[in-house]
Design an enzyme around this catalytic site. Sequence first.
Site, PDB file in Angstrom:
ATOM      1  N   ARG A 174      -4.716  -4.189  -0.492  1.00 25.21           N
ATOM      2  CA  ARG A 174      -5.991  -3.479  -0.632  1.00 25.21           C
ATOM      3  C   ARG A 174      -6.254  -3.043  -2.071  1.00 25.21           C
ATOM      4  O   ARG A 174      -5.586  -3.465  -3.003  1.00 25.21           O
ATOM      5  CB  ARG A 174      -6.076  -2.290   0.317  1.00 25.21           C
ATOM      6  CG  ARG A 174      -6.208  -2.677   1.765  1.00 25.21           C
ATOM      7  CD  ARG A 174      -7.333  -1.889   2.444  1.00 25.21           C
ATOM      8  NE  ARG A 174      -7.480  -2.299   3.824  1.00 25.21           N
ATOM      9  CZ  ARG A 174      -6.881  -1.726   4.830  1.00 25.21           C
ATOM     10  NH1 ARG A 174      -6.099  -0.698   4.631  1.00 25.21           N
ATOM     11  NH2 ARG A 174      -7.087  -2.174   6.046  1.00 25.21           N
ATOM     12  N   GLU A 192       0.841  -1.200   0.000  1.00 31.21           N
ATOM     13  CA  GLU A 192       0.000   0.000   0.000  1.00 31.21           C
ATOM     14  C   GLU A 192       0.879   1.255   0.000  1.00 31.21           C
ATOM     15  O   GLU A 192       1.919   1.264   0.651  1.00 31.21           O
ATOM     16  CB  GLU A 192      -0.829  -0.020   1.270  1.00 31.21           C
ATOM     17  CG  GLU A 192      -2.224   0.442   1.105  1.00 31.21           C
ATOM     18  CD  GLU A 192      -3.007   0.157   2.372  1.00 31.21           C
ATOM     19  OE1 GLU A 192      -4.210   0.158   2.298  1.00 31.21           O
ATOM     20  OE2 GLU A 192      -2.391  -0.038   3.423  1.00 31.21           O
TER      21      GLU A 192
HETATM   22  N1  DCP Z   1      -6.199   3.885   5.822  1.00 26.02           N
HETATM   23  C1  DCP Z   1      -7.232   4.804   5.736  1.00 26.02           C
HETATM   24  N2  DCP Z   1      -8.022   4.820   4.627  1.00 26.02           N
HETATM   25  C2  DCP Z   1      -7.826   3.942   3.625  1.00 26.02           C
HETATM   26  C3  DCP Z   1      -6.803   2.992   3.707  1.00 26.02           C
HETATM   27  C4  DCP Z   1      -6.001   2.986   4.841  1.00 26.02           C
HETATM   28  O1  DCP Z   1      -7.436   5.594   6.645  1.00 26.02           O
HETATM   29  N3  DCP Z   1      -8.610   4.005   2.552  1.00 26.02           N
HETATM   30  C5  DCP Z   1      -5.304   3.913   7.006  1.00 26.02           C
HETATM   31  C6  DCP Z   1      -5.510   2.803   7.990  1.00 26.02           C
HETATM   32  C7  DCP Z   1      -4.152   2.653   8.607  1.00 26.02           C
HETATM   33  C8  DCP Z   1      -3.186   3.072   7.508  1.00 26.02           C
HETATM   34  O2  DCP Z   1      -3.956   3.777   6.554  1.00 26.02           O
HETATM   35  O3  DCP Z   1      -4.004   3.568   9.688  1.00 26.02           O
HETATM   36  C9  DCP Z   1      -2.479   1.905   6.878  1.00 26.02           C
HETATM   37  O4  DCP Z   1      -3.422   1.038   6.335  1.00 26.02           O
HETATM   38  P1  DCP Z   1      -3.418  -0.536   6.439  1.00 26.02           P
HETATM   39  O5  DCP Z   1      -4.156  -1.048   7.570  1.00 26.02           O
HETATM   40  O6  DCP Z   1      -3.943  -0.964   5.152  1.00 26.02           O
HETATM   41  O7  DCP Z   1      -1.908  -0.962   6.503  1.00 26.02           O
HETATM   42  P2  DCP Z   1      -1.294  -1.841   7.608  1.00 26.02           P
HETATM   43  O8  DCP Z   1       0.193  -1.608   7.539  1.00 26.02           O
HETATM   44  O9  DCP Z   1      -1.977  -1.518   8.891  1.00 26.02           O
HETATM   45  O10 DCP Z   1      -1.675  -3.317   7.195  1.00 26.02           O
HETATM   46  P3  DCP Z   1      -1.174  -4.657   7.843  1.00 26.02           P
HETATM   47  O11 DCP Z   1      -0.784  -4.404   9.268  1.00 26.02           O
HETATM   48  O12 DCP Z   1      -2.320  -5.599   7.694  1.00 26.02           O
HETATM   49  O13 DCP Z   1       0.015  -5.052   7.048  1.00 26.02           O
END
Ligand code: DCP
Length: 214
Positions: free
Chosen positions: A104, A51
């Site tokens: 995502r 992402e």
């Molecule tokens: N986010 C958001 N709106 C979106 C997508 C993401 O506000 N449309 C935010 C949510 C998290 C941050 O961005 O605070 C990072 O998103 P992810 O949860 O997708 O990434 P992670 O690193 O948390 O994923 P994982 O721990 O599963 O690898």
Amino acid sequence: RSRTQHRTPGKLVRNGEDKKAVVCIEGNIASGKTTCLEYFSKTSNIEVLTEPVSKWRNVRGHNPLALMYQDPERWGITLQTYVQLTMLERHLSSIVAPVRMMERSIFSAKYIFVENLFRSGKMPEVDYAVLSEWFDWITANISIPVDLIVYLQTSPQTCHERLKQRCREEEKVIPLEYLESIHQLYEDWLIKRTSVPLPAPVLVSDCSLGFGLC
Ligand code: DCP
């Protein structure tokens, strides 16, 4: 134009011998998407797109992710507009390997995060309407091929524990209830299938005890 140059998603992707598969990894915040993708990034014939979260934390020196968590009503549309753009860029970038796995999608950005901000009363209706107009136009006019959605199904409690452990500065304010809302929207979309359209078939992976392949 060469084959790689005109690898416009939705065109050559669907073309017989040159067909490439696009897999989107979906799941709650801190459900283990990055760990899952790291595993596949070590294998051949798979390209992994994580992402663009670093962009959301720094666009020309601004941090819309942090601003959104500080004041979602004011900055939610700012972050989500930028998320939509960066996800679209990812979807439309040239595919170089037979299989693309990406973290995502533009679909969950809208169906989960924008929807959650709006339903929880943290996004004004006019902001939601503008984002929806953009999303509807994009999906009606641009082909965004997705062949499979892999849903990392995790309990909100587990995500909350992982969130606290990883300690990302912007996310310190996230309460369990926020993860519960995101979880519910994911369940409605990918399991109950009662809400919005599914862009691809769904494979569910139970990740409550950690990522199964490790
Ligand atoms: N986010 C958001 N709106 C979106 C997508 C993401 O506000 N449309 C935010 C949510 C998290 C941050 O961005 O605070 C990072 O998103 P992810 O949860 O997708 O990434 P992670 O690193 O948390 O994923 P994982 O721990 O599963 O690898």
